[in-house]
Design a protein around this motif. Structure first.
Motif, PDB file in Angstrom:
ATOM      1  N   GLY A   1       0.820  -1.219   0.000  1.00 21.76           N
ATOM      2  CA  GLY A   1       0.000   0.000   0.000  1.00 21.76           C
ATOM      3  C   GLY A   1       0.851   1.264   0.000  1.00 21.76           C
ATOM      4  O   GLY A   1       2.079   1.213  -0.013  1.00 21.76           O
ATOM      5  N   ASP A   2       0.162   2.421   0.021  1.00 18.85           N
ATOM      6  CA  ASP A   2       0.854   3.694  -0.126  1.00 18.85           C
ATOM      7  C   ASP A   2       0.227   4.739   0.804  1.00 18.85           C
ATOM      8  O   ASP A   2      -0.902   5.175   0.567  1.00 18.85           O
ATOM      9  CB  ASP A   2       0.727   4.153  -1.590  1.00 18.85           C
ATOM     10  CG  ASP A   2       1.451   5.465  -1.832  1.00 18.85           C
ATOM     11  OD1 ASP A   2       2.095   5.966  -0.899  1.00 18.85           O
ATOM     12  OD2 ASP A   2       1.368   5.973  -2.966  1.00 18.85           O
ATOM     13  N   PRO A   3       0.934   5.156   1.860  1.00 20.14           N
ATOM     14  CA  PRO A   3       0.353   6.143   2.784  1.00 20.14           C
ATOM     15  C   PRO A   3       0.063   7.489   2.112  1.00 20.14           C
ATOM     16  O   PRO A   3      -0.826   8.216   2.546  1.00 20.14           O
ATOM     17  CB  PRO A   3       1.412   6.285   3.886  1.00 20.14           C
ATOM     18  CG  PRO A   3       2.642   5.662   3.357  1.00 20.14           C
ATOM     19  CD  PRO A   3       2.252   4.691   2.303  1.00 20.14           C
ATOM     20  N   VAL A   4       0.811   7.811   1.046  1.00 19.90           N
ATOM     21  CA  VAL A   4       0.594   9.099   0.383  1.00 19.90           C
ATOM     22  C   VAL A   4      -0.755   9.112  -0.351  1.00 19.90           C
ATOM     23  O   VAL A   4      -1.366  10.154  -0.532  1.00 19.90           O
ATOM     24  CB  VAL A   4       1.764   9.426  -0.568  1.00 19.90           C
ATOM     25  CG1 VAL A   4       1.541  10.734  -1.295  1.00 19.90           C
ATOM     26  CG2 VAL A   4       3.061   9.494   0.224  1.00 19.90           C
ATOM     27  N   LEU A   5      -1.233   7.921  -0.734  1.00 19.39           N
ATOM     28  CA  LEU A   5      -2.536   7.841  -1.396  1.00 19.39           C
ATOM     29  C   LEU A   5      -3.626   8.442  -0.498  1.00 19.39           C
ATOM     30  O   LEU A   5      -4.504   9.176  -0.958  1.00 19.39           O
ATOM     31  CB  LEU A   5      -2.859   6.368  -1.714  1.00 19.39           C
ATOM     32  CG  LEU A   5      -4.192   6.123  -2.430  1.00 19.39           C
ATOM     33  CD1 LEU A   5      -4.200   6.788  -3.791  1.00 19.39           C
ATOM     34  CD2 LEU A   5      -4.444   4.627  -2.569  1.00 19.39           C
ATOM     35  N   TYR A   6      -3.544   8.155   0.803  1.00 20.26           N
ATOM     36  CA  TYR A   6      -4.529   8.728   1.724  1.00 20.26           C
ATOM     37  C   TYR A   6      -4.453  10.253   1.698  1.00 20.26           C
ATOM     38  O   TYR A   6      -5.474  10.935   1.718  1.00 20.26           O
ATOM     39  CB  TYR A   6      -4.296   8.231   3.156  1.00 20.26           C
ATOM     40  CG  TYR A   6      -5.214   8.916   4.143  1.00 20.26           C
ATOM     41  CD1 TYR A   6      -6.524   8.489   4.320  1.00 20.26           C
ATOM     42  CD2 TYR A   6      -4.796  10.036   4.862  1.00 20.26           C
ATOM     43  CE1 TYR A   6      -7.374   9.129   5.192  1.00 20.26           C
ATOM     44  CE2 TYR A   6      -5.648  10.693   5.738  1.00 20.26           C
ATOM     45  CZ  TYR A   6      -6.931  10.230   5.891  1.00 20.26           C
ATOM     46  OH  TYR A   6      -7.789  10.887   6.744  1.00 20.26           O
ATOM     47  N   GLN A   7      -3.223  10.773   1.643  1.00 16.59           N
ATOM     48  CA  GLN A   7      -3.082  12.231   1.639  1.00 16.59           C
ATOM     49  C   GLN A   7      -3.778  12.843   0.424  1.00 16.59           C
ATOM     50  O   GLN A   7      -4.383  13.911   0.514  1.00 16.59           O
ATOM     51  CB  GLN A   7      -1.597  12.622   1.659  1.00 16.59           C
ATOM     52  CG  GLN A   7      -0.879  12.116   2.886  1.00 16.59           C
ATOM     53  CD  GLN A   7       0.557  12.595   2.971  1.00 16.59           C
ATOM     54  OE1 GLN A   7       0.960  13.503   2.254  1.00 16.59           O
ATOM     55  NE2 GLN A   7       1.336  11.997   3.852  1.00 16.59           N
ATOM     56  N   HIS A   8      -3.692  12.133  -0.715  1.00 18.82           N
ATOM     57  CA  HIS A   8      -4.393  12.631  -1.909  1.00 18.82           C
ATOM     58  C   HIS A   8      -5.901  12.672  -1.675  1.00 18.82           C
ATOM     59  O   HIS A   8      -6.555  13.671  -1.944  1.00 18.82           O
ATOM     60  CB  HIS A   8      -4.083  11.748  -3.123  1.00 18.82           C
ATOM     61  CG  HIS A   8      -2.747  12.008  -3.735  1.00 18.82           C
ATOM     62  ND1 HIS A   8      -2.455  13.167  -4.414  1.00 18.82           N
ATOM     63  CD2 HIS A   8      -1.612  11.272  -3.761  1.00 18.82           C
ATOM     64  CE1 HIS A   8      -1.204  13.126  -4.841  1.00 18.82           C
ATOM     65  NE2 HIS A   8      -0.661  11.983  -4.459  1.00 18.82           N
ATOM     66  N   PHE A   9      -6.455  11.557  -1.165  1.00 20.55           N
ATOM     67  CA  PHE A   9      -7.895  11.530  -0.897  1.00 20.55           C
ATOM     68  C   PHE A   9      -8.278  12.633   0.076  1.00 20.55           C
ATOM     69  O   PHE A   9      -9.258  13.344  -0.115  1.00 20.55           O
ATOM     70  CB  PHE A   9      -8.306  10.172  -0.298  1.00 20.55           C
ATOM     71  CG  PHE A   9      -8.360   9.057  -1.291  1.00 20.55           C
ATOM     72  CD1 PHE A   9      -8.930   9.260  -2.536  1.00 20.55           C
ATOM     73  CD2 PHE A   9      -7.850   7.812  -0.985  1.00 20.55           C
ATOM     74  CE1 PHE A   9      -8.995   8.232  -3.457  1.00 20.55           C
ATOM     75  CE2 PHE A   9      -7.904   6.779  -1.897  1.00 20.55           C
ATOM     76  CZ  PHE A   9      -8.478   6.993  -3.131  1.00 20.55           C
ATOM     77  N   PHE A  10      -7.481  12.729   1.143  1.00 21.82           N
ATOM     78  CA  PHE A  10      -7.849  13.669   2.204  1.00 21.82           C
ATOM     79  C   PHE A  10      -7.834  15.100   1.685  1.00 21.82           C
ATOM     80  O   PHE A  10      -8.791  15.847   1.873  1.00 21.82           O
ATOM     81  CB  PHE A  10      -6.895  13.528   3.395  1.00 21.82           C
ATOM     82  CG  PHE A  10      -7.282  14.419   4.533  1.00 21.82           C
ATOM     83  CD1 PHE A  10      -8.279  14.029   5.411  1.00 21.82           C
ATOM     84  CD2 PHE A  10      -6.689  15.657   4.728  1.00 21.82           C
ATOM     85  CE1 PHE A  10      -8.667  14.853   6.457  1.00 21.82           C
ATOM     86  CE2 PHE A  10      -7.081  16.485   5.760  1.00 21.82           C
ATOM     87  CZ  PHE A  10      -8.068  16.085   6.632  1.00 21.82           C
ATOM     88  N   TRP A  11      -6.769  15.492   1.011  1.00 19.94           N
ATOM     89  CA  TRP A  11      -6.661  16.903   0.614  1.00 19.94           C
ATOM     90  C   TRP A  11      -7.482  17.227  -0.620  1.00 19.94           C
ATOM     91  O   TRP A  11      -7.813  18.382  -0.849  1.00 19.94           O
ATOM     92  CB  TRP A  11      -5.189  17.304   0.422  1.00 19.94           C
ATOM     93  CG  TRP A  11      -4.477  17.364   1.733  1.00 19.94           C
ATOM     94  CD1 TRP A  11      -3.423  16.584   2.135  1.00 19.94           C
ATOM     95  CD2 TRP A  11      -4.759  18.232   2.844  1.00 19.94           C
ATOM     96  NE1 TRP A  11      -3.055  16.907   3.416  1.00 19.94           N
ATOM     97  CE2 TRP A  11      -3.851  17.916   3.873  1.00 19.94           C
ATOM     98  CE3 TRP A  11      -5.700  19.243   3.078  1.00 19.94           C
ATOM     99  CZ2 TRP A  11      -3.848  18.568   5.108  1.00 19.94           C
ATOM    100  CZ3 TRP A  11      -5.693  19.893   4.305  1.00 19.94           C
ATOM    101  CH2 TRP A  11      -4.784  19.550   5.304  1.00 19.94           C
ATOM    102  N   PHE A  12      -7.802  16.201  -1.423  1.00 24.59           N
ATOM    103  CA  PHE A  12      -8.688  16.483  -2.562  1.00 24.59           C
ATOM    104  C   PHE A  12      -9.996  17.087  -2.063  1.00 24.59           C
ATOM    105  O   PHE A  12     -10.581  17.962  -2.702  1.00 24.59           O
ATOM    106  CB  PHE A  12      -8.978  15.211  -3.365  1.00 24.59           C
ATOM    107  CG  PHE A  12      -9.930  15.445  -4.505  1.00 24.59           C
ATOM    108  CD1 PHE A  12      -9.506  16.098  -5.643  1.00 24.59           C
ATOM    109  CD2 PHE A  12     -11.266  15.052  -4.435  1.00 24.59           C
ATOM    110  CE1 PHE A  12     -10.386  16.354  -6.685  1.00 24.59           C
ATOM    111  CE2 PHE A  12     -12.151  15.306  -5.469  1.00 24.59           C
ATOM    112  CZ  PHE A  12     -11.705  15.956  -6.597  1.00 24.59           C
TER     113      PHE A  12
END
Lengths: 563, 203
Positions: A247-258
């Protein structure tokens, strides 16, 4: 019940009936009741979130971690941010949407009244879920209001019900409630406007509400999707954000900040709407550049959806992404600047009446301009990387949210209070409240900028003694903000009980809502919706807003016994 | 909608806008279309998450997993996608005033949806990997499960509309619920086509 087909306006507007207080505790489908439910309940949470901030600023009075445990401190800032955004700012603005949209466009109610009540009653539910997380083993969520993995997926005690899972549940429920609300507001604005009120005759508040709710509809589902994956990682053991399972923790950051970057526009756009409503009233001039102000809202929506990576410049994103998102972020300054200059153009040469709502709006505008300048600084990649995770970011954010948005919210409350209660708020207490808020906010948040530039990280309960001076100043400002709520609450309670009767139009404002008695009757204009014949904000032009305006005003005056 | 609102008295009255609630205008369809647009963003989020994870993966398939078998899912897909046609036929019959034709094709659509769900469940049971087997397993079950939830919702909505069709006079003034359910069903089908391409066709 009557079909919403306008007939000739009645010479006597419907009389208003005082609602019983019990309606505020029931599944009432009247938008005006729901609006007041939202506003009052959100201020209960505002006091809770504010109390958490007071504890934090108390801790930061001294460099040592001496007031609360470090773990507790982590929970404090996490819950402060979450409560203030999801339990105060969004709900209070939804309260304004409920109160203002129907009366401003001449609709009897929202398009879906039962859905509206359902959306409201989810609010106390997710509020309780979030507050309950203080009492579960392990305490509340402590990963910050962003809830970034890997911190947020730690569950050392192994309980299924823990602070973080309750946090995700509350945020997801809040998202569903907001989407239901957004469906309602958008449909109401698009389909239920008074005859003659084309989109370009609509008050700017409705434009900004439409723009803000569009963001909710586009952004919130993405956050919800990301949060579902976070919950699965936390409870089921999937590895969407866990690198050990691919998995990729940065993916969550994309969802969150989008979502969560545009969420700031969900907050600030209606506040722009409030500024645009208030300045013409108290400057006695039409809004400068109305169509540009209206369109700029949607330019902000469009650009706002493609700037989110500026929160992630240090998160290992590629250089082309940094460059691209730096440019789009800076472009946001253009539509925002259009609005600021339109307000200045409105104020320029006007006969300014410095009432409490006007003072709050002016103070909010000043704070907003300052926040906009630090926003451009933060959009610049090298500066952002330098001040990343420092108090500079906290200072910028609080200038936007408290300095501009909360002051705008207070401005709106003082401005429309007479309309929905039928009573005038006290000017003296209001001005005291405004002074304390403006001084308190600046004393609290300005020192955070030098602190950030000096390198003080955010989210710490102890710090190097060299930061003490600015921290003491900030804490004093915070306590002043805490005190500023006292005259506000006093004012609200005593004005509702024994304020002077307001009359239909105490500010001599132009707008459909001011052609209704105060408080407006349950179905507003019912089947006597006036036909709009000119653009809004016709101050000083002498042009009537609606057909038969003279008769309506005369009838209102007769109703109040003035004529 | 630039200069005159739909409530303008000079505009032609919109029969669909005046629903059952005592003459209050009924904007269910407007609201429902906005809801579907918003709902599609969740799928978009999952799709982009899947794509990002797959593109950046060093080993996409867990060890011992060969990939997905695609023949049976393809048959299921054909059934689901053709049910968009049968639901359109059902609507056409209702439009013609033939309630029995409507009910027959409506029921057929429900059956085809149920066939798809059963096929999905059978596929899940035959797979050698689980939900927690890396991002491959996680995204597969998340995407198909979330879509399956929508198929099940669609079947329930259709059952509700079918029951309502037996209430006398219920469809006299045009029924927005049927149109909304049908829109929802088309939406579920389009999402599945994208899902099929992402999960089974893209290797």
């Amino acid at each position: 019940m009557t079909v919403l087909t306008p007939t000739s306006p009645s010479p006597s507007p419907p009389k208003s009936s005082p609602p019983t207080w019990l309606r505020y505790f029931s599944f009432c489908t009247d938008a005006k009741v729901i609006g007041i439910q939202y506003v009052v309940l959100s201020f209960v949470f505002f006091l809770i979130g504010g109390f958490l901030a007071m504890v934090m600023r108390g801790e930061l009075l001294t460099p040592a971690a001496d007031l609360v445990d470090r773990t507790v401190y982590n929970g404090l800032y996490t819950m402060h941010g979450t409560i203030m955004l999801f339990l105060f700012t969004f709900p209070v603005l939804n309260g304004f949407n409920n109160l203002l949209i129907p009366v401003m466009i001449g609709a009897p109610d929202m398009a879906f009244p039962r859905l509206n009540a359902l959306a409201f009653w989810m609010f106390p539910v997710f509020g309780l879920v979030l507050i309950a997380s203080f009492f579960v083993p392990g305490g509340p969520a402590s990963a910050g209001w962003w809830s970034y993995p890997p911190i947020s997926v730690q569950n050392p005690l192994g309980h299924l019900i823990n602070g973080e899972s309750l946090w995700i549940l509350a945020v997801a429920l809040s998202g569903i409630s907001s989407i239901l609300g957004a469906l309602n507001f958008v449909t109401t604005i698009l389909r239920m406007r008074a005859p003659g009120m084309g989109l370009f005759r609509m008050p700017i508040f409705c434009w900004t509400a439409l723009a803000a709710q569009t963001i909710q509809l586009i952004g919130l589902p993405a956050l919800t999707g990301g949060a579902v994956m976070l919950l699965l990682d936390l409870t089921v053991g999937t590895t969407f954000y866990d690198p050990t399972g691919g998995g990729d923790p940065v993916l969550y950051q994309h969802f969150f900040w989008f979502y969560s970057h545009p969420a700031v526009y969900v907050i600030i756009l209606p506040v722009f709407g409030i500024f645009s409503e208030l300045f013409p009233v108290y400057a006695r001039k039409p809004l400068f550049g109305y169509p540009f102000v209206a369109i700029a809202s949607f330019v902000i929506v469009g650009l706002g959806l493609i700037v989110w990576v500026h929160h992630m410049f240090p998160s290992g994103v590629s250089q082309w992404m940094r460059d691209l998102f730096m440019v789009t972020t800076m472009l946001i300054a253009v539509p925002t600047g259009v609005k600021v200059f339109a307000w200045l153009g409105t104020l320029w040469g006007g006969k300014l009446k410095l009432t409490t709502p006007m003072l709050f709006a002016l103070g909010g505008l000043i704070n907003f301009v300052f926040a906009g300048i630090t926003g451009i600084m933060l959009a610049t990649v090298p500066i952002d990387i330098h001040v990343n995770n420092t108090y500079f970011v906290v200072g910028h954010f609080h200038y936007v949210i408290y300095g501009a948005a909360v002051m705008g919210i207070f401005a709106a409350i003082y401005h429309w209070f007479p309309k929905f209660t039928g009573r005038m708020p006290y000017e003296g207490l209001g001005k005291l409240h405004c002074l304390l808020t403006f001084v308190g906010a600046n004393l609290n948040f300005l020192p955070m900028h030098p602190l950030g530039l000096m390198g003080m990280p955010r989210r710490v309960s102890s710090y190097d003694p060299e930061f003490a001076f600015w921290n003491v100043l900030a804490s004093l400002g915070a306590f002043l903000l805490g005190v500023s709520i006292i005259p506000f609450l006093l004012n609200m309670v005593s004005s509702v009980v024994r304020g002077e009767p307001a009359g239909a139009n105490p500010w001599r404002a132009i707008g459909l809502e001011w052609l209704l008695p105060s408080p407006p009757p349950i179905e507003n204009f019912e089947d006597h919706v006036p036909t709009v014949i000119s653009a809004p904000y016709g101050y000083g032009t002498g042009k009537p807003l609606v057909e038969h305006q003279g008769e309506i005003e005369l009838a209102l005056a007769l109703l109040e016994g003035r004529a | 909608m630039s200069t005159s609102s739909p409530l303008d008295p000079s505009a032609a009255p919109d029969p669909a806008a005046h629903g059952e609630h005592g003459g209050h205008p009924n904007f269910t369809l407007t609201g429902f279309v906005i809801f579907l647009l918003s709902e599609s963003v969740i799928f978009l989020a999952f799709f982009s998450g899947y794509t990002a994870l797959k593109l950046s993966a060093t080993a996409w398939l867990p060890s011992g997993v060969e990939g997905l078998e695609w023949q049976t899912p393809l048959i299921n897909s054909v059934v689901l996608v053709s049910s968009s046609g049968t639901i359109a036929l059902a609507e056409w019959f209702k439009h013609r005033g033939s309630l029995w034709g409507f009910r027959a094709f409506w029921l057929l659509t429900m059956a085809m949806g149920a066939y798809f769900l059963l096929g999905q469940a059978q596929e899940w049971r035959s797979l050698s990997f689980g939900f927690t087997d890396g991002t491959f397993g996680g995204t597969f079950y998340l995407l198909t499960g979330f879509h399956g939830l929508h198929v099940a919702t669609g079947i329930l909505l259709m059952a509700l509309m079918l029951l309502k069709s037996f209430l006398p006079g219920n469809y006299d003034g045009g029924e927005q619920g049927v149109v909304a359910t049908s829109l929802f069903w088309h939406f579920v089908d389009v999402i599945w086509i994208l899902l099929f391409l992402l999960l089974y066709v893209w290797r």
